[in-house]
Scaffold this active site. Structure first.
Site: not given
Ligand code: UT7
Length: 331
Positions: A116, A258, A288
């Site tokens: 990115c 970004h 993104n």
């Molecule tokens: O562009 C390159 C650089 N990339 C980034 O900078 C991305 C950085 N990361 C992020 O933006 C975030 O970490 C994400 C958007 C990818 C994820 O958000 P998060 O708040 O960190 O969620 P998480 O990965 O900690 O997951 C929390 C919960 C999980 O469920 P449990 O285990 O708590 O039951 C996931 O399974 O959210 C769940 N989850 C979803 N639920 C519904 C993950 N994706 C989804 C989804 N819909 N699409």
């Protein structure tokens, strides 16, 4: 090195494919909800390239617009640098294909793989070629078709990505010009290279029946580990250029970061103590688009009349590698 010339951004353009996939469409593909996507990421919809659209096609459309806005013809370009991780082919570079599409030849054209941060890396390099007098007008593109390497069975990643291209012309500035690329900083922390990766298709894991069956040609990302690193490294990249130029954050007219997650953008804005009205955001429309987010947001903000000639704009990005960087310009 003492610069012979100043570099400036003389034109911008963007292109996104027509097809829109909104959060409700995503609900039909994986176990997710509009509410989760909007509140956790700030995204509402994303653009999807068609089967016959490759990255160079998007880059070409954006480049024509950038040339038009710089009042230049393709023949005025003397270098092409493309930031992308979704090139048309593993090789040759997208920059060479774009050169052919523009009817050009016999000058350097190459791609930068910095995830990115690709456009900021490319702009950093272009600045130096302008300042040392080797090039006069460099076409610098951030372009991506991440949806072509997205695993649509993985809800952790598939809702996040969209396709798009942002093109800029980086040109030699006249001595009387106030427009200038003031400073830029790029860095990388390879210790975390495996947090965001397309595992198969390279020399470590050549393509095989198994690699395809296991979805190893798609994006793998440990999002929550990356989140904190994203805020910290973009903050550092911004701090370095602000300090080096003895600038207070209050003097910045616009911040473009970004567009990976609305919460990352807000955290960075807070950490920098910048007025949130000065932060450009278009993540809700395009999600993104990797290397394309910053030049697309820059183009939109200029074309909508938000960012004006003479404004001080700070840009920052973060991505696979893990790379990071910033670019400070007076438009
Ligand atoms: O562009 C390159 C650089 N990339 C980034 O900078 C991305 C950085 N990361 C992020 O933006 C975030 O970490 C994400 C958007 C990818 C994820 O958000 P998060 O708040 O960190 O969620 P998480 O990965 O900690 O997951 C929390 C919960 C999980 O469920 P449990 O285990 O708590 O039951 C996931 O399974 O959210 C769940 N989850 C979803 N639920 C519904 C993950 N994706 C989804 C989804 N819909 N699409």
């Amino acid at each position: 090195m003492i610069a012979k010339y100043n570099a400036k951004i003389s034109g911008t353009g963007m292109y996104v494919p027509d097809k829109i996939l909104n959060n409700f469409d995503m609900e039909k593909i994986v176990d997710t909800s509009d509410e989760w996507i909007r509140t956790r990421t700030g995204m509402s919809e994303r653009r999807i390239s068609s089967k016959d659209q490759a990255v160079s096609d998007l880059a070409y459309e954006a480049s024509l617009k950038a040339l038009q806005s710089a009042h230049l013809k393709p023949k005025d370009i003397d270098m092409i640098i493309v930031g992308t991780i979704t090139s048309d082919h593993a090789f040759p570079s997208t920059a060479c294909i774009l050169q052919k599409k523009l009817g050009l030849k016999n000058f350097p054209a190459f791609d930068i793989s910095a995830g990115c941060t690709g456009w900021i890396y490319a702009a950093n390099i272009a600045k130096q070629y302008i300042e040392n007098g080797i090039a006069k007008n460099i076409l610098v593109v951030g372009v991506e078709t991440l949806t072509k390497i997205t695993n649509y069975t993985d809800r952790n990643t598939c809702v996040l990505f969209g396709d798009g291209a942002g093109a800029t012309i980086i040109s030699r500035a006249e001595t009387k010009d106030i427009s200038k690329i003031i400073d830029t900083e790029i860095s990388a922390d390879g210790t975390h290279y495996d947090l965001l990766i397309q595992q198969a298709g390279g020399s470590r894991m050549p393509a095989s029946k198994e690699s395809v069956e296991k979805n190893l040609h798609t994006v793998y990302m440990e999002g929550n580990k990356i989140f904190k690193l994203a805020v910290r490294s973009m903050f550092n990249a911004c701090e370095v250029v602000l300090k080096r130029n003895k600038l207070d954050v209050q003097s910045i007219d616009w911040l473009i970061t970004h567009q990976a997650n609305m919460r990352i953008i807000q955290s960075l804005g807070k950490k920098l103590k910048i007025d949130e009205k000065k932060v450009i955001v278009n993540i809700e429309k395009y999600a993104n688009t990797s290397a394309a987010t910053v030049p697309m947001a820059l183009d939109e903000a200029i074309k909508s009349g938000k960012i004006r000639h003479g404004d001080l704009v700070l840009m920052a990005s973060f991505g696979a590698g893990l790379t990071s960087g910033s670019l400070l310009i007076r438009l």
